[in-house]
Design an enzyme around this catalytic site. Structure first.
Site, PDB file in Angstrom:
ATOM      1  CB  VAL A  71      44.371  80.438  42.783  1.00  0.00           C
ATOM      2  CG1 VAL A  71      43.644  81.769  42.979  1.00  0.00           C
ATOM      3  CG2 VAL A  71      43.417  79.391  42.237  1.00  0.00           C
ATOM      4  CB  SER A  88      51.789  85.097  47.443  1.00  0.00           C
ATOM      5  OG  SER A  88      51.470  84.109  48.419  1.00  0.00           O
ATOM      6  CB  SER A  89      50.182  81.254  43.809  1.00  0.00           C
ATOM      7  OG  SER A  89      51.191  80.268  43.992  1.00  0.00           O
ATOM      8  CB  ALA A  90      46.099  78.861  46.402  1.00  0.00           C
TER       9      ALA A  90
END
Length: 376
Positions: A71, A88-90
């Site tokens: 995500v 940036s991510s999950a």
């Protein structure tokens, strides 16, 4: 059973999520750490990605957040009107589980978590080890502030640091484990210096050509080298200080044209070929461009070493006299073709046959099968 619970059940059944981590994933669900605004690919959007707001499109938001996928939580380092590059991510839950499994944390371990991001990985570590055993470092102040709020709301309180993760955090050292969610080209000496002998560092590792390896490095005894192998195929965003250069053709550099001796498709035949090529041609980065100057229109692979060398090769009719352009002191396309030939001669080795040694002075060498068989 909701979608996230079903995902955890599936990962457990597949052996990707052990029971000890299953509890941590339940106590710290990813949805508690993902911001209300996320991005998803969209070919019709000007930047190739579209923002989804939880309040406006809850079904779409929950579908992304509870799936086994990455995500994206920030683009263009948070700046407006950028090109839409994810910054940036999950992490994908199955990949987060795999990295934590390779980390092999035990009760009482002290862990450095590099790249706080949403705070999810920090929460998972805190859930298993306790808040006082986890130090997390984030370079982006805005991301760090939001992660702090979400960690606190979820009941977790790791030691939080805003700073360059490449420097680690010596004040809480020594660490038993170092876990990074950002890719490096060189393992920072600070990580090794701040880790106990026999400790483990797990980090994405790559080259400008192929950002594709997950490295598990075991720190050596005092005065000894550290050794590790690649244990998986992953692709993470780069540490900001180690992002590769842009692919730009240098001006006023003499060059030449000629046929290619290899179909450009083979330079990216699969991840194993690309990874090996990247090891043999240090510093070279590629991109794909549409060649509007070509009367027939065709895709080209362009390459640059970030200095004065550049190359471009046409995919269509790649063996004709004007298909490959090369300029500068290095013949980059020739280097690529020789690197792939080396990979073929070695029997097309899988990327997990490669490893890294870090000498006491910080010098890094990559090898195939054994430290005595260096790649370069």
């Amino acid at each position: 059973m909701d979608k996230y619970a079903q995902l955890l059940a599936d990962l457990t059944e597949a052996g990707a999520l052990g029971e000890e981590w299953r509890g941590a994933f339940e106590r710290a669900p990813r949805s508690a750490f993902v911001p209300d605004a996320v991005w998803t690919p969209d070919e019709d959007a000007p930047t190739g990605c579209r923002r989804i707001i939880k309040a406006d499109a809850p079904d779409a938001w929950w579908s992304l957040v509870n799936a086994d996928g990455v995500v994206v939580t920030q683009v263009d380092d948070g700046h407006e009107n950028g090109p839409g590059i994810a910054t940036s991510s999950a992490s994908m839950p199955s990949l987060a589980a795999a990295m934590l499994r390779h980390l092999d944390v035990r009760d009482g371990h002290n862990v450095l978590d590099v790249g706080t991001g949403t705070g999810w990985t920090s929460a998972l570590l805190c859930s298993l080890l306790g808040d006082d055993r986890v130090t997390t470092v984030e370079v982006d102040p805005a991301i760090a502030a939001e992660a702090a709020l979400r960690l606190g709301a979820a009941g977790f309180a790791p030691r939080r640091v805003v700073g360059d993760g490449l420097a680690g955090w010596s004040y809480a050292a020594p660490y038993d484990r170092v876990h990074s969610t950002a890719a490096v080209r060189r393992v920072p000496s600070a990580w090794i210096e701040q880790t106990r002998p026999g400790g483990v560092i797990v980090t994405p590792w790559g080259t400008p050509y192929a950002n594709a390896g997950l490295l598990r490095l075991v720190v050596g005894r005092p005065g000894g080298a550290s050794h590790g192998r690649f244990v998986g195929n992953v692709s993470f965003m780069w540490m900001r200080a180690q992002r590769p250069h842009a692919v730009i053709e240098p001006a006023d550099v003499p060059g030449r044209k000629g046929p290619s001796t290899m179909d450009p498709e083979l330079a990216l035949e699969d991840v194993n070929a690309a990874f090996a090529i990247g090891l043999r041609v240090p510093g070279i980065r590629y991109e794909h461009v549409w060649d509007g100057a070509d009367p027939d229109g065709t895709y080209r692979m362009q390459l640059s070493d970030g200095a004065r060398s550049w190359a471009s090769v046409r995919y269509a009719a790649w063996d004709t006299e004007d298909a490959a352009h090369q300029s500068g002191p290095r013949r980059l396309w020739d280097e690529i073709t020789r690197a792939r030939l080396w990979w073929l001669e070695e029997g097309k080795p899988d990327l997990c046959r490669f490893g890294v040694t870090i000498a006491v002075d910080g010098a890094q060498s990559v090898w195939l099968d054994d430290p005595g068989n260096p790649v370069a």
